[in-house]
Design an enzyme around this catalytic site. Structure first.
Site, PDB file in Angstrom:
ATOM      1  N   TYR A  69       0.837  -1.264   0.284  1.00 24.92           N
ATOM      2  CA  TYR A  69       0.026   0.060  -0.092  1.00 24.92           C
ATOM      3  C   TYR A  69       1.106   1.328   0.020  1.00 24.92           C
ATOM      4  CZ  TYR A  69      -4.394  -3.201   1.593  1.00 24.92           C
ATOM      5  OH  TYR A  69      -4.553  -4.500   1.103  1.00 24.92           O
ATOM      6  N   PRO A 215     -17.298  -4.790   1.277  1.00 26.13           N
ATOM      7  CA  PRO A 215     -18.504  -5.718   1.849  1.00 26.13           C
ATOM      8  C   PRO A 215     -19.264  -4.715   1.333  1.00 26.13           C
ATOM      9  CG  PRO A 215     -16.751  -3.133   3.048  1.00 26.13           C
ATOM     10  CD  PRO A 215     -16.340  -3.633   2.408  1.00 26.13           C
ATOM     11  N   LEU A 216     -19.355  -3.653   0.495  1.00 23.45           N
ATOM     12  CA  LEU A 216     -20.260  -2.886  -0.270  1.00 23.45           C
ATOM     13  C   LEU A 216     -20.880  -4.252  -1.919  1.00 23.45           C
ATOM     14  CD1 LEU A 216     -19.759   0.684  -0.156  1.00 23.45           C
ATOM     15  CD2 LEU A 216     -22.221  -0.854   0.525  1.00 23.45           C
ATOM     16  N   GLY A 217     -20.242  -4.457  -2.056  1.00 18.23           N
ATOM     17  CA  GLY A 217     -19.786  -5.361  -3.706  1.00 18.23           C
ATOM     18  C   GLY A 217     -19.729  -4.101  -4.507  1.00 18.23           C
TER      19      GLY A 217
END
Length: 294
Positions: A69, A215-217
């Protein structure tokens, strides 16, 4: 108005055990505190540092990062913001990628690279031992067993406290467990992206923590459903998505990431959001429509 972002602590989500460590079951993912394309320093360095500190103030004691990162930027910022670390704070990092530019990732999970990666992360994070070290992704050009044997040796040498995996299959997990104890698996997972349901169930049966990312897709209809339920509950869509994950399994440890203090407060407030059973079942029953071929 969203679920209270001021009074809720990550402790409201309960705890989960990672090997010999216990952490609150809502963590923080530190990928987004870097520059665009997960490359270079952030546009707002002070904002990223403030976000890290606010997360810890609100009870987060599990922070997930990786040497790739930035590269290196996320680890350096975590140390700048939080070292010397408060008691109980767990920093998990990863190795197995190399970076050559924004949005560009190259596999390298060779024993030599992993050894160098662990030493580099120890220095950047200002640690004597890494609490949780994850193989970021299996390298198709390197023996998976060789990668895991390297991490096992680094654990025996005291450089790593616990070994974990990311972006793996059930076969990878079981092969790794024959070499070294595995405390967690980090794969893409959400109510709308259930490809790894069976791997999550396997982790739950074996006391292995499952750390979902994205987590939201990515499905628009899924977002519409989240938005509707969030409006009914006076919450945000991400809070609802995180609350579903927390309710889905006792071994799930979500790590929502952001570089905004306001957003980290909103995300952590999901720890106190209890989904009505109807909403949980509706989200659990969601099935993305098949893609249209053009």
């Amino acid at each position: 108005m969203s679920q209270s972002a001021v009074t809720t602590s990550a402790t409201a989500a309960g705890t989960v055990t990672l090997g010999d460590l216990k952490v609150n079951r809502l963590g923080y993912g530190a990928m987004r505190i870097t520059g665009k394309g997960i490359w270079g320093p952030p546009a707002d360095r002070a904002g990223s540092i403030a976000t890290l500190r606010r997360a810890v103030e609100l009870g987060v004691n599990f922070i997930d990062t990786a040497d790739s990162y930035g590269p290196y930027v996320s680890e350096e910022l975590i140390a700048e913001a939080l070292a010397p670390y408060p008691s109980g704070l767990v920093i998990a990092t990863k190795g197995g990628w190399e970076r050559v530019g924004p949005g560009q990732w190259i596999h390298n999970a060779s024993p030599k690279h992993l050894q160098e990666a662990v030493e580099g992360s120890l220095k950047r994070l200002r640690l004597d031992r890494i609490a949780v070290y994850q193989l970021h992704i299996p390298d198709p050009a390197v023996s998976f067993d060789a990668s895991m044997e390297t991490l096992a040796l680094l654990r025996e040498a005291g450089k790593i406290q616990n070994v974990a995996l990311s972006n793996v299959t059930l076969e990878h997990l079981e092969r790794a467990r024959k070499i070294v104890p595995i405390v967690s698996v980090q794969n893409r997972y959400s109510f709308a992206d259930r490809e790894w349901d069976f791997l999550l169930d396997h982790c739950e049966k074996n006391g292995i923590v499952f750390i979902p990312w994205a987590p939201l897709g990515q499905n628009r209809q899924a977002h519409d459903l989240l938005d509707r339920i969030a409006k009914e509950l006076h919450a945000t869509a991400l809070q609802v998505a995180l609350a579903w994950l927390l309710a889905r399994s006792r071994v799930i440890l979500p790590i929502p990431g952001t570089s905004s203090v306001a957003h980290v407060e909103e995300n952590i407030a999901a720890a106190g959001l209890k989904l009505p059973e109807r909403a949980f079942q509706e989200l659990s029953a969601f099935t993305a429509p098949p893609a249209v071929l053009r």
